[in-house]
Design an enzyme around this catalytic site. Structure first.
Site, PDB file in Angstrom:
ATOM      1  N   ASP A  41    -116.383  15.546  44.634  1.00 36.31           N
ATOM      2  CA  ASP A  41    -115.523  14.583  45.343  1.00 36.31           C
ATOM      3  C   ASP A  41    -116.350  13.658  46.245  1.00 36.31           C
ATOM      4  OD1 ASP A  41    -112.787  14.679  44.771  1.00 36.31           O
ATOM      5  OD2 ASP A  41    -112.477  16.493  45.969  1.00 36.31           O
ATOM      6  N   LYS A  86    -106.043  16.197  36.104  1.00 39.66           N
ATOM      7  CA  LYS A  86    -107.500  16.374  36.115  1.00 39.66           C
ATOM      8  C   LYS A  86    -107.933  17.447  35.109  1.00 39.66           C
ATOM      9  CE  LYS A  86    -108.002  14.745  40.878  1.00 39.66           C
ATOM     10  NZ  LYS A  86    -108.348  15.038  42.290  1.00 39.66           N
ATOM     11  N   GLN A  95    -108.252  20.161  46.337  1.00 38.01           N
ATOM     12  CA  GLN A  95    -107.315  19.040  46.392  1.00 38.01           C
ATOM     13  C   GLN A  95    -106.702  18.914  47.790  1.00 38.01           C
ATOM     14  OE1 GLN A  95    -106.929  16.974  43.781  1.00 38.01           O
ATOM     15  NE2 GLN A  95    -105.292  15.709  44.611  1.00 38.01           N
TER      16      GLN A  95
END
Ligand code: L34
Length: 294
Positions: free
Chosen positions: A120, A53, A97
């Site tokens: 997200d 990412k 994460q």
């Protein structure tokens, strides 16, 4: 032989489009978008995904920061960092994460993220907006699948879509999105899970099958119908003798399914890279809705 839905290729196209947008922003003497990723612990897969990412950010011209915590981090420490990122004018979006270690309450962490920076799309406010078909950040993996279906012009209207797995980041949102009044969408959706008896009775009748259960090679060719669209979200690391020490295996038994399916995503190079491209897209959206409306 099924058509391959090439997520790697489409993800590169999307990143090129984003890069072009960022170039125009920077030419206009504005700062580039900034994404922060929080990584807790030493999970090998999480480290690989987050590093990718960060690499994506560099490719599209974003600023990025990686904040690392040991697996022993306390909830209070994490919440403090989240609060700091919520308040920072220099940060457009951030992610924590998953998975998190057991001493951390995942819900509490997600609830603490400012929904405007929740790239997200995990915060209940954003999930609720998604479910009601209001504009918001879509969770990156479902967004990636929708975009793949869209770019390959896969017809979803009136089709029977069977989803395997009801996780908060894939199965559940996917079931909502495939049934929404839009393209891709307008499917008749069946959400199956660990308590569904005889899953093959459902998958055999599906025009579209989306697997997100993390069970290597679960879906076999004799469980799908001729011409079905097969989307493989599963990605499990299996140890082997290669230099890396592992290989990546999806939920779909590619060899048997590719003979029967009309189109299929590979693992790796399917949904995974699309997830990352859509995170970039959400970050650009967060940037545009914050900086330009300041
Ligand atoms: N907060 N946690 C948060 N957001 C997310 O969107 C995720 N997810 C899932 C796990 N936890 C998360 C991801 O980023 C899964 N996921 C993810 C991201 C990228 C890839 C796979 C899963 C990916 O890049 N896959 C590559 C192979 C990468 C490798 O070599 O290991 C592929 O080609 O499939």
């Amino acid at each position: 032989m099924a058509q391959i839905l090439d997520g790697l290729k489409i993800s590169k196209e999307i990143k090129t489009e984003i890069r072009y947008d960022v170039e125009k922003i920077v030419e206009g003497k504005r700062r580039p978008p900034h994404l922060v990723a929080i990584l807790v612990g030493q999970n090998g897969a999480s480290i690989a995904y987050v590093n990718n990412k960060i690499k994506d950010c560099r490719e599209v011209g974003f600023k990025s920061s990686l904040v690392k915590f040991p697996s022993t981090v306390s909830e209070a420490e994490l919440l403090e960092k989240i609060n700091e990122l919520n308040l920072s004018k220099d940060v457009d979006g951030f992610i924590v994460q998953l998975p998190l270690p057991p001493q951390i309450d995942q819900e509490k962490i997600i609830m603490a993220i400012d929904p405007r920076k929740d790239v997200d799309g995990f915060h209940p406010e954003n999930f609720g907006k998604m479910a009601l078909e209001m504009d918001t950040f879509l969770p990156a993996t479902p967004f990636g699948i929708l975009t793949l279906l869209e770019r390959y012009q896969i017809d979803t209207k009136g089709k029977h879509c069977v989803i395997i797995g009801r996780s908060r980041i894939v199965g559940k949102p996917m079931s909502i999105l495939m049934g929404r009044k839009d393209f891709p969408g307008n499917s008749t959706v069946t959400l199956t899970h660990s308590y569904t008896p005889h899953i093959e009775e459902f998958t055999k009748n599906a025009d579209i099958v989306i697997t997100a259960l993390g069970d290597p090679n679960f879906l076999k060719g004799d469980m799908i119908k001729q011409g079905a669209i097969v989307i493989d979200v599963g990605i499990t690391r299996i140890e082997d003798q290669s230099d890396k020490g592992y290989k990546l295996v999806g939920d779909v038994d590619f060899e048997s399914c590719k003979e029967i399916a009309g189109a299929i995503t590979p693992v790796p190079g399917g949904v995974g890279p699309m997830t990352r491209a859509m995170l970039m897209k959400n970050t650009l959206l967060a940037y545009k809705t914050s900086v330009y409306n300041d």
